[in-house]
Design an enzyme around this catalytic site. Structure first.
Site, PDB file in Angstrom:
ATOM      1  N   GLY A  64       0.842  -1.202   0.000  1.00 29.47           N
ATOM      2  CA  GLY A  64       0.000   0.000   0.000  1.00 29.47           C
ATOM      3  C   GLY A  64       0.871   1.244   0.000  1.00 29.47           C
ATOM      4  O   GLY A  64       1.904   1.270   0.668  1.00 29.47           O
ATOM      5  N   ARG A  86       0.848  -4.987  -4.947  1.00 33.63           N
ATOM      6  CA  ARG A  86       1.033  -6.038  -3.939  1.00 33.63           C
ATOM      7  C   ARG A  86       1.438  -7.350  -4.620  1.00 33.63           C
ATOM      8  O   ARG A  86       0.897  -8.404  -4.332  1.00 33.63           O
ATOM      9  CB  ARG A  86      -0.260  -6.238  -3.145  1.00 33.63           C
ATOM     10  CG  ARG A  86      -0.651  -5.040  -2.294  1.00 33.63           C
ATOM     11  CD  ARG A  86      -1.833  -5.346  -1.413  1.00 33.63           C
ATOM     12  NE  ARG A  86      -2.322  -4.168  -0.726  1.00 33.63           N
ATOM     13  CZ  ARG A  86      -1.845  -3.718   0.426  1.00 33.63           C
ATOM     14  NH1 ARG A  86      -0.867  -4.353   1.021  1.00 33.63           N
ATOM     15  NH2 ARG A  86      -2.360  -2.639   0.978  1.00 33.63           N
ATOM     16  N   ASP A 140       5.836  -5.602   5.817  1.00 37.28           N
ATOM     17  CA  ASP A 140       6.295  -6.986   6.046  1.00 37.28           C
ATOM     18  C   ASP A 140       6.168  -7.871   4.796  1.00 37.28           C
ATOM     19  O   ASP A 140       7.039  -8.722   4.551  1.00 37.28           O
ATOM     20  CB  ASP A 140       5.596  -7.626   7.255  1.00 37.28           C
ATOM     21  CG  ASP A 140       4.094  -7.468   7.226  1.00 37.28           C
ATOM     22  OD1 ASP A 140       3.564  -6.830   6.291  1.00 37.28           O
ATOM     23  OD2 ASP A 140       3.431  -7.994   8.142  1.00 37.28           O
ATOM     24  N   THR A 151       4.834   1.673   6.336  1.00 35.02           N
ATOM     25  CA  THR A 151       3.421   1.336   6.476  1.00 35.02           C
ATOM     26  C   THR A 151       2.768   2.360   7.386  1.00 35.02           C
ATOM     27  O   THR A 151       3.304   2.659   8.467  1.00 35.02           O
ATOM     28  CB  THR A 151       3.141  -0.077   7.032  1.00 35.02           C
ATOM     29  OG1 THR A 151       1.757  -0.149   7.408  1.00 35.02           O
ATOM     30  CG2 THR A 151       3.993  -0.459   8.221  1.00 35.02           C
ATOM     31  N   ASP A 208       0.300   1.757   9.010  1.00 33.54           N
ATOM     32  CA  ASP A 208      -0.163   1.002  10.184  1.00 33.54           C
ATOM     33  C   ASP A 208       0.868   1.013  11.313  1.00 33.54           C
ATOM     34  O   ASP A 208       0.539   0.734  12.460  1.00 33.54           O
ATOM     35  CB  ASP A 208      -0.459  -0.454   9.795  1.00 33.54           C
ATOM     36  CG  ASP A 208      -1.731  -0.584   8.974  1.00 33.54           C
ATOM     37  OD1 ASP A 208      -2.323   0.457   8.627  1.00 33.54           O
ATOM     38  OD2 ASP A 208      -2.135  -1.726   8.673  1.00 33.54           O
ATOM     39  N   ASP A 236       3.253  -0.984  12.109  1.00 35.00           N
ATOM     40  CA  ASP A 236       3.323  -2.235  12.876  1.00 35.00           C
ATOM     41  C   ASP A 236       4.503  -3.131  12.489  1.00 35.00           C
ATOM     42  O   ASP A 236       4.514  -4.321  12.806  1.00 35.00           O
ATOM     43  CB  ASP A 236       2.008  -3.021  12.724  1.00 35.00           C
ATOM     44  CG  ASP A 236       1.703  -3.394  11.279  1.00 35.00           C
ATOM     45  OD1 ASP A 236       2.447  -2.957  10.371  1.00 35.00           O
ATOM     46  OD2 ASP A 236       0.711  -4.111  11.053  1.00 35.00           O
ATOM     47  N   ARG A 248      -4.713  -2.903  10.323  1.00 37.00           N
ATOM     48  CA  ARG A 248      -5.140  -4.286  10.095  1.00 37.00           C
ATOM     49  C   ARG A 248      -4.866  -5.172  11.317  1.00 37.00           C
ATOM     50  O   ARG A 248      -5.763  -5.842  11.816  1.00 37.00           O
ATOM     51  CB  ARG A 248      -4.390  -4.822   8.872  1.00 37.00           C
ATOM     52  CG  ARG A 248      -4.550  -6.289   8.584  1.00 37.00           C
ATOM     53  CD  ARG A 248      -3.874  -6.651   7.287  1.00 37.00           C
ATOM     54  NE  ARG A 248      -4.632  -6.150   6.147  1.00 37.00           N
ATOM     55  CZ  ARG A 248      -5.712  -6.729   5.646  1.00 37.00           C
ATOM     56  NH1 ARG A 248      -6.155  -7.853   6.151  1.00 37.00           N
ATOM     57  NH2 ARG A 248      -6.346  -6.213   4.624  1.00 37.00           N
TER      58      ARG A 248
HETATM   59  O1  F6P Z   1      -0.788  -0.839   4.246  1.00 42.13           O
HETATM   60  C1  F6P Z   1      -1.636  -1.162   5.275  1.00 42.13           C
HETATM   61  C2  F6P Z   1      -3.036  -0.803   4.947  1.00 42.13           C
HETATM   62  O2  F6P Z   1      -3.144   0.577   4.932  1.00 42.13           O
HETATM   63  C3  F6P Z   1      -4.010  -1.456   5.917  1.00 42.13           C
HETATM   64  O3  F6P Z   1      -4.318  -0.689   7.013  1.00 42.13           O
HETATM   65  C4  F6P Z   1      -5.197  -1.730   5.055  1.00 42.13           C
HETATM   66  O4  F6P Z   1      -5.875  -2.860   5.526  1.00 42.13           O
HETATM   67  C5  F6P Z   1      -4.605  -1.982   3.730  1.00 42.13           C
HETATM   68  O5  F6P Z   1      -3.401  -1.256   3.677  1.00 42.13           O
HETATM   69  C6  F6P Z   1      -5.511  -1.594   2.599  1.00 42.13           C
HETATM   70  O6  F6P Z   1      -4.792  -1.697   1.437  1.00 42.13           O
HETATM   71  P1  F6P Z   1      -5.299  -1.448  -0.044  1.00 42.13           P
HETATM   72  O7  F6P Z   1      -6.026  -0.177   0.011  1.00 42.13           O
HETATM   73  O8  F6P Z   1      -4.070  -1.327  -0.853  1.00 42.13           O
HETATM   74  O9  F6P Z   1      -6.136  -2.590  -0.393  1.00 42.13           O
END
Ligand code: F6P
Length: 347
Positions: free
Chosen positions: A10, A72, A103, A125, A127, A129, A171
């Protein structure tokens, strides 16, 4: 040296600042050449590249997104994927590869390192984390965006005597929820680390209501676990790394709160607004430090490692440590959150 760079997973505010920091230090101080792979690991697999130099990285410091784009793509899922990656690294005559990602992205960096590719990782990230670093760049921007949204929602919640449930990203860890929730003065904060107790949520809301506060703000991380239904998901399909799309916990919670308390309750999902736009000054600074540190690691010959922030100092750890587990919210922050709420025996 010839160095490849990519951004995977992301997107996140500050990616461009990392790219610029590494490229400027590399070219101006080491005489390096850079190759940018497009769309994360997909670009390495397909050998789609763009030149990274002083011109192409000029004017990008304050810009969100990534000039290298992202995806991804999971190399492990592609037959012969690692061989294709090694081939395009050789074709581009690269001495090293810098991967910006969380990760999932770093699990590919590690697998390539084990195949002899000289990889360095940078922790990305919102997040926040990733294990082994105190802060990932992008987190501060996401928290600022979420906090501003909470501030705005306060006034409309108050005007209408409503409970507003705000869904933020997170997440596996509730760093954005707990930080923006405390900073924004939320009345209830719910994170993936602590299963949601709806009786307790309603108790906290009722406590306020009984004292004349007819509005409340609840902040919930997308990955929070509801008592019976668990995590709220959007469909059942998973991404290349096996993650289901999380969404809808705020709406489910809002319905439950309204049915139990009879307080008018609405939900809002901040979604990708948290990942978009210009990075904060803090993130530009951290991202620049990470970029400079990454190219320094390359020149120190320290491969298979991730640059990290420990306290106020930049350091580095093995990639394997970074992806071994998620870094979750600690008891210290939970204690701060609970200190601001009425204790369980308060009536
Ligand atoms: O990169 C982490 C994150 O922001 C999470 O919090 C979320 O679940 C995910 O990406 C959503 O990703 P995308 O919008 O790329 O599907």
């Amino acid at each position: 040296m010839r160095v490849g760079m990519l951004t995977g997973g992301g997107d996140c505010p500050g990616l461009n600042a990392v790219i610029r920091g590494a490229v400027r230090k590399g070219i101006l101080h080491h005489g390096d050449e850079f190759v940018g792979f497009m769309e994360g690991w997909r670009g390495v697999l397909d050998n789609t590249t763009m030149p990274l130099n002083l011109e192409t990285t000029s004017g990008i410091l304050h810009k969100g997104g990534t000039i290298l784009r992202s995806s991804r793509t999971n190399v492990k899922k592609i037959p012969g994927g690692f061989e294709k990656c090694v081939e395009s690294i050789e074709k581009n005559k690269l001495d090293a590869l810098i991967a910006l990602g969380g990760d999932d992205t770093q699990s590919i960096s590690l697998a390539l390192s084990e195949r002899g590719v000289k990889c360095v990782g940078v922790p990305k990230t919102i997040d926040n984390d990733l294990n082994g670093t105190d802060v990932c760049f992008g987190f501060d921007t996401a928290v600022s965006i979420a906090t501003e949204a909470i501030d705005r929602l306060h006034s409309t919640a108050e005007a209408h005597n409503r409970v507003l449930v705000v869904e933020v990203m997170g997440r596996d860890a509730g760093w954005i929820a707990i930080t923006s929730g405390i900073a924004g003065g939320a009345d209830v904060i719910l994170i993936p680390e602590v299963p949601v107790d709806i009786d307790e949520v309603c108790r906290l809301l009722k406590y306020r209501y009984d004292r004349g506060k007819k509005f409340s703000i609840v902040v919930v991380a997308e990955g929070a676990h509801l008592p019976e239904s668990g995590q709220a998901t959007h469909g059942t399909s998973v991404d290349a790394f096996g993650h289901v799309r999380l969404s809808g916990v705020a709406q489910a919670l809002a319905e439950e709160i309204e049915s139990r308390t009879k307080y008018e309750t609405r939900s809002v999902n901040l979604g990708h607004t948290q990942r978009g736009g210009t990075p904060t000054a803090y993130d530009r600074m951290l991202a620049t430090r990470y970029g400079v540190a990454a190219i320094d690691l390359v020149h120190a010959g320290k491969f298979g490692r991730l640059v990290v922030l420990k306290g106020t100092q930049i350091s580095d750890i093995p990639l394997a440590d970074a992806i071994s587990k998620n870094r979750t919210v600690g008891d210290d922050l939970l204690e701060v959150m609970r200190s601001l709420q009425p204790p369980a025996n308060a009536v």
